[in-house]
Design a protein around this motif. Structure first.
Motif, PDB file in Angstrom:
ATOM      1  N   SER A   8     -13.644 -41.193  38.421  1.00  0.00           N
ATOM      2  CA  SER A   8     -13.099 -40.158  39.368  1.00  0.00           C
ATOM      3  C   SER A   8     -14.096 -39.272  40.239  1.00  0.00           C
ATOM      4  O   SER A   8     -13.798 -39.145  41.240  1.00  0.00           O
ATOM      5  CB  SER A   8     -12.386 -38.907  38.373  1.00  0.00           C
ATOM      6  OG  SER A   8     -13.448 -38.472  37.655  1.00  0.00           O
ATOM      7  N   PHE A   9     -15.476 -39.427  39.866  1.00  0.00           N
ATOM      8  CA  PHE A   9     -16.310 -38.671  40.414  1.00  0.00           C
ATOM      9  C   PHE A   9     -16.634 -39.629  41.642  1.00  0.00           C
ATOM     10  O   PHE A   9     -16.785 -38.796  42.800  1.00  0.00           O
ATOM     11  CB  PHE A   9     -17.580 -38.533  39.640  1.00  0.00           C
ATOM     12  CG  PHE A   9     -18.753 -38.284  40.651  1.00  0.00           C
ATOM     13  CD1 PHE A   9     -19.240 -37.003  41.029  1.00  0.00           C
ATOM     14  CD2 PHE A   9     -19.552 -39.181  40.858  1.00  0.00           C
ATOM     15  CE1 PHE A   9     -20.251 -36.720  41.806  1.00  0.00           C
ATOM     16  CE2 PHE A   9     -20.929 -38.824  41.689  1.00  0.00           C
ATOM     17  CZ  PHE A   9     -21.327 -37.514  42.214  1.00  0.00           C
ATOM     18  N   ARG A  10     -16.747 -40.815  41.628  1.00  0.00           N
ATOM     19  CA  ARG A  10     -17.018 -41.507  42.726  1.00  0.00           C
ATOM     20  C   ARG A  10     -15.675 -41.797  43.737  1.00  0.00           C
ATOM     21  O   ARG A  10     -16.020 -42.427  44.807  1.00  0.00           O
ATOM     22  CB  ARG A  10     -17.495 -42.874  42.342  1.00  0.00           C
ATOM     23  CG  ARG A  10     -18.544 -42.917  41.352  1.00  0.00           C
ATOM     24  CD  ARG A  10     -18.982 -44.124  40.688  1.00  0.00           C
ATOM     25  NE  ARG A  10     -19.892 -44.144  39.891  1.00  0.00           N
ATOM     26  CZ  ARG A  10     -19.861 -44.452  38.410  1.00  0.00           C
ATOM     27  NH1 ARG A  10     -18.742 -44.867  38.177  1.00  0.00           N
ATOM     28  NH2 ARG A  10     -20.898 -44.325  37.779  1.00  0.00           N
ATOM     29  N   LEU A  11     -14.610 -41.750  43.101  1.00  0.00           N
ATOM     30  CA  LEU A  11     -13.188 -42.294  44.059  1.00  0.00           C
ATOM     31  C   LEU A  11     -12.582 -40.821  44.642  1.00  0.00           C
ATOM     32  O   LEU A  11     -12.003 -41.159  45.453  1.00  0.00           O
ATOM     33  CB  LEU A  11     -12.307 -42.996  43.220  1.00  0.00           C
ATOM     34  CG  LEU A  11     -12.893 -44.244  42.782  1.00  0.00           C
ATOM     35  CD1 LEU A  11     -11.666 -44.948  41.867  1.00  0.00           C
ATOM     36  CD2 LEU A  11     -13.366 -45.058  43.939  1.00  0.00           C
ATOM     37  N   SER A  12     -13.015 -39.554  44.076  1.00  0.00           N
ATOM     38  CA  SER A  12     -12.142 -38.644  44.571  1.00  0.00           C
ATOM     39  C   SER A  12     -12.850 -37.758  45.740  1.00  0.00           C
ATOM     40  O   SER A  12     -14.275 -37.516  45.318  1.00  0.00           O
ATOM     41  CB  SER A  12     -11.739 -37.858  43.341  1.00  0.00           C
ATOM     42  OG  SER A  12     -11.131 -36.530  43.861  1.00  0.00           O
TER      43      SER A  12
ATOM     44  N   LYS B 283     -23.219 -15.730  35.127  1.00  0.00           N
ATOM     45  CA  LYS B 283     -23.915 -16.606  35.597  1.00  0.00           C
ATOM     46  C   LYS B 283     -23.835 -17.935  34.839  1.00  0.00           C
ATOM     47  O   LYS B 283     -23.529 -17.951  33.542  1.00  0.00           O
ATOM     48  CB  LYS B 283     -25.428 -16.302  35.299  1.00  0.00           C
ATOM     49  CG  LYS B 283     -25.973 -15.078  36.043  1.00  0.00           C
ATOM     50  CD  LYS B 283     -27.512 -14.765  36.139  1.00  0.00           C
ATOM     51  CE  LYS B 283     -27.903 -13.649  36.943  1.00  0.00           C
ATOM     52  NZ  LYS B 283     -27.920 -13.964  37.922  1.00  0.00           N
ATOM     53  N   ILE B 284     -23.745 -18.952  35.472  1.00  0.00           N
ATOM     54  CA  ILE B 284     -23.601 -20.419  35.236  1.00  0.00           C
ATOM     55  C   ILE B 284     -24.571 -21.482  35.646  1.00  0.00           C
ATOM     56  O   ILE B 284     -25.448 -21.316  36.593  1.00  0.00           O
ATOM     57  CB  ILE B 284     -22.019 -20.867  35.589  1.00  0.00           C
ATOM     58  CG1 ILE B 284     -21.913 -21.026  36.943  1.00  0.00           C
ATOM     59  CG2 ILE B 284     -21.056 -19.711  34.787  1.00  0.00           C
ATOM     60  CD1 ILE B 284     -20.718 -21.628  37.321  1.00  0.00           C
ATOM     61  N   ASP B 285     -24.419 -22.421  35.032  1.00  0.00           N
ATOM     62  CA  ASP B 285     -25.208 -23.700  35.421  1.00  0.00           C
ATOM     63  C   ASP B 285     -23.902 -24.630  35.670  1.00  0.00           C
ATOM     64  O   ASP B 285     -23.226 -24.976  35.029  1.00  0.00           O
ATOM     65  CB  ASP B 285     -25.901 -24.253  34.239  1.00  0.00           C
ATOM     66  CG  ASP B 285     -26.757 -25.420  34.618  1.00  0.00           C
ATOM     67  OD1 ASP B 285     -28.025 -25.427  34.928  1.00  0.00           O
ATOM     68  OD2 ASP B 285     -26.311 -26.502  34.501  1.00  0.00           O
ATOM     69  N   ILE B 286     -24.102 -25.107  36.745  1.00  0.00           N
ATOM     70  CA  ILE B 286     -23.060 -25.977  37.316  1.00  0.00           C
ATOM     71  C   ILE B 286     -23.451 -27.567  37.900  1.00  0.00           C
ATOM     72  O   ILE B 286     -24.618 -27.482  38.550  1.00  0.00           O
ATOM     73  CB  ILE B 286     -22.019 -25.253  38.326  1.00  0.00           C
ATOM     74  CG1 ILE B 286     -20.834 -26.268  38.935  1.00  0.00           C
ATOM     75  CG2 ILE B 286     -22.906 -24.871  39.813  1.00  0.00           C
ATOM     76  CD1 ILE B 286     -19.955 -25.498  39.768  1.00  0.00           C
ATOM     77  N   GLU B 287     -22.729 -28.401  37.450  1.00  0.00           N
ATOM     78  CA  GLU B 287     -23.027 -29.715  37.975  1.00  0.00           C
ATOM     79  C   GLU B 287     -21.721 -30.502  38.102  1.00  0.00           C
ATOM     80  O   GLU B 287     -20.384 -30.279  37.680  1.00  0.00           O
ATOM     81  CB  GLU B 287     -23.923 -30.659  36.964  1.00  0.00           C
ATOM     82  CG  GLU B 287     -23.076 -30.885  35.424  1.00  0.00           C
ATOM     83  CD  GLU B 287     -24.150 -31.354  34.256  1.00  0.00           C
ATOM     84  OE1 GLU B 287     -25.317 -31.384  34.638  1.00  0.00           O
ATOM     85  OE2 GLU B 287     -23.567 -31.792  33.605  1.00  0.00           O
ATOM     86  N   PHE B 288     -21.842 -31.637  38.855  1.00  0.00           N
ATOM     87  CA  PHE B 288     -20.578 -32.538  38.830  1.00  0.00           C
ATOM     88  C   PHE B 288     -20.298 -33.227  37.618  1.00  0.00           C
ATOM     89  O   PHE B 288     -21.288 -33.293  36.909  1.00  0.00           O
ATOM     90  CB  PHE B 288     -20.687 -33.585  39.973  1.00  0.00           C
ATOM     91  CG  PHE B 288     -20.626 -32.759  41.491  1.00  0.00           C
ATOM     92  CD1 PHE B 288     -19.315 -32.273  41.807  1.00  0.00           C
ATOM     93  CD2 PHE B 288     -21.729 -32.942  42.352  1.00  0.00           C
ATOM     94  CE1 PHE B 288     -19.440 -31.490  43.131  1.00  0.00           C
ATOM     95  CE2 PHE B 288     -21.494 -32.287  43.590  1.00  0.00           C
ATOM     96  CZ  PHE B 288     -20.498 -31.801  43.869  1.00  0.00           C
TER      97      PHE B 288
END
Length: 489
Positions: free
Chosen positions: A96-100, A86-91
């Motif tokens: 890089s987040f905005r352009l990719s 089990k994990i907690d996931i986020e961006f």
């Protein structure tokens, strides 16, 4: 003639029946399956790849920027389920987040109640914070940063080869909620831990204020006040990258030329004089936990170092700035980032650490997405520390430290001795080439390059073999150029 023909037809009929019986008695031909041994369907067929295949399922929940959402992560090797967590996931990421179109993720391992718990992956030491790092792909503008797919792992491996900790990791392929996302580097988050950045803990009740601390010269982090905001907010959230406050950071007393700053700190993002400033973000203790006394200590320590660095007379033997820094760490940080031509080094994605009763040290190295043969802001034949000569008024410029250090014959001599020794062993031309070849061979023999670019090329036109040849030639040329430059010091 009719009798002969009838006999001939009978023979053919018997032969056909016998053939069908023979085929039916054999094992049925096994078509390639795209599922794990537990019945989990895969988004693609990984064939017999030995690379781990990660299946992440959020049960329909949208992945946010922060905070994360609960998910299940299954890890398969050769389609066999080897670990489930089990994990907690986020961006993650900023530019890089905005352009990719291929974004990275932060992962936290959690227990059944959602509380963080330490877990080991791929033989790495147990911890709860991990990263999934991809390479930057943009369809609209038709570009890819790091066509080789190995910039970050390569740089981290070179750092470890010279005896410095860098984030350990594993090449993996990833699918999220049924969509194949390609090749990623599953790696350790840089944080205080006995198996990562190994410095003493520092809590709010500590009476010894000398450490440990971790600082970052970097873009500012969005604080908890942004928790729960929609992805659309973070997609255009450029201002928060430059929003420094007295809560999350402190500012150097000197500008990028080593002159005292005369205007107030913490002005609005991208104000006209921001390029002159250097801010230090509180990484550990973080902005929510660091105490006023700890802030005062570490900011004064940096101030004393900077004053000494500016005041020392390099025409004589005596140095006072060395009382404040671990010179060897500065030397090694310079060598790895310059060899890899990391244009983000020194000015962003830059970690510093100070252990209890110890000196300020540089590192670990981090974030080489825009480096090596694709780092076009800096010529092949110049040092990254000279970034300010090529890029004017960037909100994040190289601090004065490095120009000043390279003006010191003693520091240059330390670099020369270290570089010369490393070029005979850990950073020899042959070792650099073999390190690249080993990583590339692993990816190619397991089909990961082909599968990744079937997803992400989208008309960009990646020639993978050519990108690897370009990377290797860059390392040959760059190291040879550094031989000449540093050898002449």
């Amino acid at each position: 003639m009719r009798k002969k023909s009838s006999l001939h037809s009978s023979y053919w009929l018997i032969w056909l029946v016998s053939l069908l019986l023979f085929v039916n008695c054999k094992e049925p031909f096994e078509q390639p399956v795209s599922k794990g041994d537990d019945g989990q369907l895969f988004a693609i067929d990984t064939e017999q790849s030995e690379l781990p295949y990660l299946v992440i399922d959020t049960r329909g929940a949208e992945i946010p920027y922060e905070p994360g959402v609960l998910a299940t992560m299954k890890i398969y090797q050769r389609k066999k389920l080897v670990q489930e967590q089990k994990i907690d996931i986020e961006f993650r990421g900023k530019t890089s987040f905005r352009l990719s179109d291929k974004r990275g993720f932060n992962l936290e391992t959690v227990d059944a109640s959602g509380e963080g718990m330490d877990v080991s992956f791929f033989g790495m030491p147990e911890e709860e914070d991990w990263r999934l790092i991809g390479h930057v792909v943009n369809f609209k503008d038709k570009y890819i940063w790091d066509k080789s797919l190995i910039y970050n792992p390569l740089a981290y491996e070179l750092s470890r080869k010279i005896g410095k900790y860098a984030s350990r990791g594993k090449f993996v392929e990833v699918e999220v909620n049924g969509e194949y996302l390609g090749l990623y580097f599953f790696c350790e988050k840089l944080k205080r831990d006995s198996n990562r950045i190994d410095i003493k803990s520092l809590n709010a009740t500590a009476t010894n204020l000398t450490g440990g601390y971790i600082l970052k010269i970097d873009k500012s982090d969005a604080g908890p006040e942004h928790d729960g905001k929609p992805l659309s907010y973070f997609m255009s959230n450029w201002n928060d990258d430059a929003r420094y406050t007295s809560q999350n950071s402190f500012r150097s007393a000197f500008d990028i030329f080593g002159k005292p700053l005369s205007f107030p700190a913490f002005q609005p993002p991208y104000h006209p004089q921001q390029f002159l400033e250097t801010y230090f973000n509180y990484e550990y203790p973080n902005a929510e936990n660091i105490t006023p006394a700890q802030k005062t200590f570490i900011s004064n320590y940096i101030l004393d170092f900077e004053k000494a660095l500016l005041a020392d007379d390099f025409g004589i033997e005596v140095r006072t700035y060395t009382q404040f820094i671990d010179v060897r760490s500065f030397v090694d940080y310079f060598i790895i980032n310059e060899l890899c031509r990391n244009v983000d080094a020194y000015r962003i994605s830059t970690f510093l650490q100070k252990d209890r009763d110890g000196k300020l040290a540089m590192g670990p190295v981090w974030d080489f997405n825009i480096g090596f043969d694709e780092a076009k802001r800096i010529p092949d034949t110049d040092f990254v520390i000279n970034y300010n000569d090529y890029v004017k008024n960037d909100p994040w410029m190289v601090p004065f430290w490095w120009d000043r250090l390279l003006a010191d014959p003693q520091f240059k001599r330390a670099v020369k001795e270290r570089w010369t020794a490393l070029r005979k062993s850990e950073l020899s031309t042959a070792t650099l080439a073999s390190t690249v070849d080993e990583m590339v061979a692993l990816l190619q023999k397991n089909g990961a390059v082909k599968r990744n670019y079937a997803k992400w090329d989208q008309g960009i036109g990646v020639n993978y073999d050519q990108s690897i040849q370009s990377l290797k030639q860059f390392l040959i040329d760059r190291s040879s150029w550094m031989d000449g430059q540093i050898g002449g010091w």
